[in-house]
Design an enzyme around this catalytic site. Sequence first.
Site, mmCIF file in Angstrom:
data_model
loop_
_atom_site.group_PDB
_atom_site.id
_atom_site.type_symbol
_atom_site.label_atom_id
_atom_site.label_comp_id
_atom_site.label_asym_id
_atom_site.label_seq_id
_atom_site.Cartn_x
_atom_site.Cartn_y
_atom_site.Cartn_z
ATOM 1 N N ALA A 189 -15.990 19.835 40.036
ATOM 2 C CA ALA A 189 -16.315 18.452 39.705
ATOM 3 C C ALA A 189 -15.436 18.021 38.544
ATOM 4 C CB ALA A 189 -17.784 18.364 39.312
ATOM 5 N N GLY B 7 -17.452 22.842 42.190
ATOM 6 C CA GLY B 7 -17.618 21.896 43.297
ATOM 7 C C GLY B 7 -16.580 22.101 44.390
ATOM 8 N N GLU C 106 -19.465 27.418 36.754
ATOM 9 C CA GLU C 106 -20.253 26.414 36.033
ATOM 10 C C GLU C 106 -21.038 27.007 34.878
ATOM 11 O OE1 GLU C 106 -19.877 26.541 39.281
ATOM 12 O OE2 GLU C 106 -19.882 24.551 40.196
HETATM 13 C C1 3H9 Z 1 -18.796 21.601 38.734
HETATM 14 O O1 3H9 Z 1 -18.017 21.767 39.626
HETATM 15 C C2 3H9 Z 1 -20.188 21.108 38.901
HETATM 16 C C3 3H9 Z 1 -20.675 21.125 40.331
HETATM 17 O O2 3H9 Z 1 -21.184 22.378 40.669
HETATM 18 C C4 3H9 Z 1 -21.825 20.180 40.514
HETATM 19 C C5 3H9 Z 1 -21.564 18.738 40.499
HETATM 20 C C6 3H9 Z 1 -22.749 17.922 40.857
HETATM 21 N N1 3H9 Z 1 -12.447 18.535 35.423
HETATM 22 O O3 3H9 Z 1 -7.071 24.986 32.325
HETATM 23 P P1 3H9 Z 1 -5.792 24.240 32.469
HETATM 24 C C7 3H9 Z 1 -7.953 19.829 33.279
HETATM 25 S S1 3H9 Z 1 -18.362 21.875 37.142
HETATM 26 C C8 3H9 Z 1 -11.603 17.799 34.681
HETATM 27 O O4 3H9 Z 1 -4.950 24.050 31.278
HETATM 28 P P2 3H9 Z 1 -4.812 26.345 34.170
HETATM 29 C C9 3H9 Z 1 -7.824 20.509 31.946
HETATM 30 O O5 3H9 Z 1 -8.609 19.887 30.974
HETATM 31 C C10 3H9 Z 1 -16.695 22.367 37.219
HETATM 32 N N2 3H9 Z 1 -10.452 18.288 34.154
HETATM 33 O O6 3H9 Z 1 -4.876 24.851 33.630
HETATM 34 C C11 3H9 Z 1 -6.332 20.363 31.675
HETATM 35 O O7 3H9 Z 1 -6.120 19.035 31.232
HETATM 36 P P3 3H9 Z 1 -4.964 18.709 30.188
HETATM 37 C C12 3H9 Z 1 -16.511 23.775 37.634
HETATM 38 C C13 3H9 Z 1 -10.154 19.553 34.416
HETATM 39 O O8 3H9 Z 1 -3.805 26.371 35.246
HETATM 40 C C14 3H9 Z 1 -5.710 20.482 33.072
HETATM 41 O O9 3H9 Z 1 -6.781 20.209 33.983
HETATM 42 N N3 3H9 Z 1 -15.124 24.148 37.539
HETATM 43 C C15 3H9 Z 1 -10.993 20.382 35.189
HETATM 44 O O10 3H9 Z 1 -4.686 27.294 33.046
HETATM 45 C C16 3H9 Z 1 -5.156 21.845 33.382
HETATM 46 O O11 3H9 Z 1 -6.156 22.822 33.107
HETATM 47 C C17 3H9 Z 1 -14.624 24.744 36.461
HETATM 48 O O12 3H9 Z 1 -15.325 25.054 35.528
HETATM 49 C C18 3H9 Z 1 -12.183 19.814 35.713
HETATM 50 N N4 3H9 Z 1 -13.032 20.534 36.478
HETATM 51 O O13 3H9 Z 1 -6.248 26.649 34.804
HETATM 52 C C19 3H9 Z 1 -13.134 25.003 36.467
HETATM 53 N N5 3H9 Z 1 -10.444 21.616 35.262
HETATM 54 O O14 3H9 Z 1 -3.698 19.140 30.836
HETATM 55 C C20 3H9 Z 1 -12.530 24.556 35.181
HETATM 56 C C21 3H9 Z 1 -9.292 21.551 34.573
HETATM 57 O O15 3H9 Z 1 -5.114 17.277 29.921
HETATM 58 N N6 3H9 Z 1 -11.097 24.705 35.182
HETATM 59 N N7 3H9 Z 1 -9.112 20.321 34.055
HETATM 60 O O16 3H9 Z 1 -5.296 19.557 28.994
HETATM 61 C C22 3H9 Z 1 -10.468 25.881 35.036
HETATM 62 O O17 3H9 Z 1 -11.064 26.933 35.004
HETATM 63 C C23 3H9 Z 1 -8.975 25.857 34.878
HETATM 64 O O18 3H9 Z 1 -8.609 24.556 34.477
HETATM 65 C C24 3H9 Z 1 -8.182 26.211 36.161
HETATM 66 C C25 3H9 Z 1 -6.670 25.945 35.924
HETATM 67 C C26 3H9 Z 1 -8.376 27.693 36.476
HETATM 68 C C27 3H9 Z 1 -8.616 25.385 37.326
#
Ligand code: 3H9
Length: 693
Positions: free
Chosen positions: A66, A105, A128
């Site tokens: 999400a 998500g 999450e």
């Molecule tokens: C969810 O899904 C809830 C649902 O179950 C229910 C809903 C009802 N949203 O980490 P990076 C941005 S909760 C917005 O440096 P990497 C991040 O801020 C979600 N932005 O890259 C950064 O921005 P900036 C569950 C996001 O390659 C840029 O993307 N999911 C999100 O080292 C690059 O990120 C998670 O918890 C997001 N969801 O790693 C996954 N994710 O460039 C969270 C990232 O402006 N994300 N951004 O600083 C991660 O674990 C890592 O970002 C990922 C990439 C592994 C994907």
Amino acid sequence: MIQLTEAATLTIQEGIGIISINNPPVNALGFPVRKGIADGIDQSVKDDQVKAIIIICEGRTFCAGADIKEFGQPPKDPGLGDVLEVLDASPKPTLAAIHGTAFGGGLETALSCHFRVGIPSAKFGLPEVKLGLLPGAGGTQRLPRVVGIEKALKMIAIGNPIGAAEALKVGLIDELVEGDLKEGAINFMKKVLAENRPLKKVSENNEKIEADRGNSEVFDSFRKSIARKARGFDAPENCIKAVEAAVNLPFAEGLERERNLFMELMQGNQSAAQRYAFFAERQVAKIPDIPKDTPQLDIKKVGIIGAGTMGGGIAMNFVNAGFQVTLVETKQEFLDRGLGVIKKNYDITASKGKMSAEEVESRMSLITGTLSMEDLADVDMVIEAVYENMDLKKEIFKKLDSICKADAILATNTSYLDVNEIAAVTSRPEFVLGTHFFSPANVMRLLEVVRGEKTSKSVLATTLTIGKKIKKVAVVVGVCHGFAGNRMFAQRARESNFLVLEGAPVEQVDKVIYDFGFPMGPYVLRDLIGMDVGWNPKTSSSSTIQEIMCEAGRLGQKSGSGFYKYEVGNRTPIPDPEALQMISDFAAKQGYDKREISDDEIKKRCIYSLINEGAKILEEGIAVRPSDIDIIWINGYGWPVYLGGPMFYADLIGLDQVLETLKEYEGRFGEVWKPAALIEKLVGEGKGFKDLN
Ligand code: 3H9
């Protein structure tokens, strides 16, 4: 091609509707993605030409979850749950084609498809819980139905992802695609259609959960297994409850239970803190006066001076990231000992099955030991990690300046000393900075990057990139005694010292800090580090608690006694009346009147002293922003992430409340508690630290 929304298109190819998502950087499921998927499914279902549907993503990854930035904002329909209902109800076969990370998500979307395929490097996870949440769009109900309860509990309540090979093994994906993902996905769907395969609706598949209906044992034993790591966190327990609901309730009721448990977390402070920490950690790399395109140096070979505990740990970080390391010592026996410890550390990792014997060898082969600093002539960066002595460090930097390439970065791993003074002995102060690692350096994530007065932008930017490569959270700080982290830590140490002199037993102080959420209290920590660190037997004159303890041979865990007692081979601290008596006698001699001190006072004095110093650090420009200080405390000092860091916590309590207490303490305990001007200013303006992030 139909443009469904600005982030999604629909293309029909060989009778297959391909919904393609493009929402950089990580295809988060923001409104245009959600609506795109819902509309794409709807149009594909209505179109007789379309026999099957594929969801695929452009860019570096499948959906990473999400859009966390939308949390806390008014919801915009369709919600992810509604979209996944549409997907779940599709009468035509659906497939998620996955590369990069199907997280949160994103994985929930994939789980709502009938089939899933992925490339070998793809990762699958429901992280999450690390944001203080649980998967709130059916993930807790669907994943156990696909991978079974035990695996699902681990993935949901711990939040660690799995790779594609494991995903295939546990049934999370149906096939690995070795070549082009889109082509592989189309071929897979052609097979599904040709064979008229039944649609595998996860929501209707109870096979893997039925046997455990009403069985609470599996959940209780899982609770026990994570108790230590999950201490203080709300989210893991709600995750477990949601999986219990998946097992014990019909799907629709389970979804509702999941929703309620999700909302409970979403509205709480813990998730707000953990989401803040997520973005704060990414923010640290952004330095206002250092543009993204700042030219950087190419670092391949690194020299490390000193093969002691710090030097060895630092060397491991670089070797793990594939750098060639030249390790310098003054004597062969020190070098042998240092290399021996590194090898032993790798052997332990290998014995746990986390590394092969060949890998141990190949990492060790990246390190060259030497007794000659001249061997650093061709390295691109040097990290000096000798003991804290200004004269010694100056001598080393003078030598380095004459030996190293003109554009080699010269870094010092000092914890306190003036980096500008060290830089000044070289002819290239713009290439000098501090890299303050935390012990054990191969484990702790924090790296304070100390920007000297003359450090060039390019050198700073390069060092931040290196920090990322060696998997550290690199936070830029300015020059002052102790930089940001240790300077604040010293304030807490001062207060905990006064507290015991005023009559609080060490166990009480430790318990308050432990209960606050730190891994251990200051006195257990002191015993662990060793009481003699920073003690000089030659000048010791029974004038501090440290000196009387050391003089009595109470050096901490290693000597079997310190503030606590220890049984041989056991690290559990046992309260020791003798130590308390020593402190009590010493305090009486110093003229302290013993009194009872409340837990609340202990907490406030230990925590507000950090906040006040943090504010001064901001005022002086030593840290770039309050959230950088929070990241330092979370990653270097064990501050509980669910309380967001000292500056976030101050806002949580209310900065006006903090100020009131600081003033009260200034009256009671004197000048050291004088409130930082920044706090006064922010309170006066009705603002908090958050307004400076
Ligand atoms: C969810 O899904 C809830 C649902 O179950 C229910 C809903 C009802 N949203 O980490 P990076 C941005 S909760 C917005 O440096 P990497 C991040 O801020 C979600 N932005 O890259 C950064 O921005 P900036 C569950 C996001 O390659 C840029 O993307 N999911 C999100 O080292 C690059 O990120 C998670 O918890 C997001 N969801 O790693 C996954 N994710 O460039 C969270 C990232 O402006 N994300 N951004 O600083 C991660 O674990 C890592 O970002 C990922 C990439 C592994 C994907």
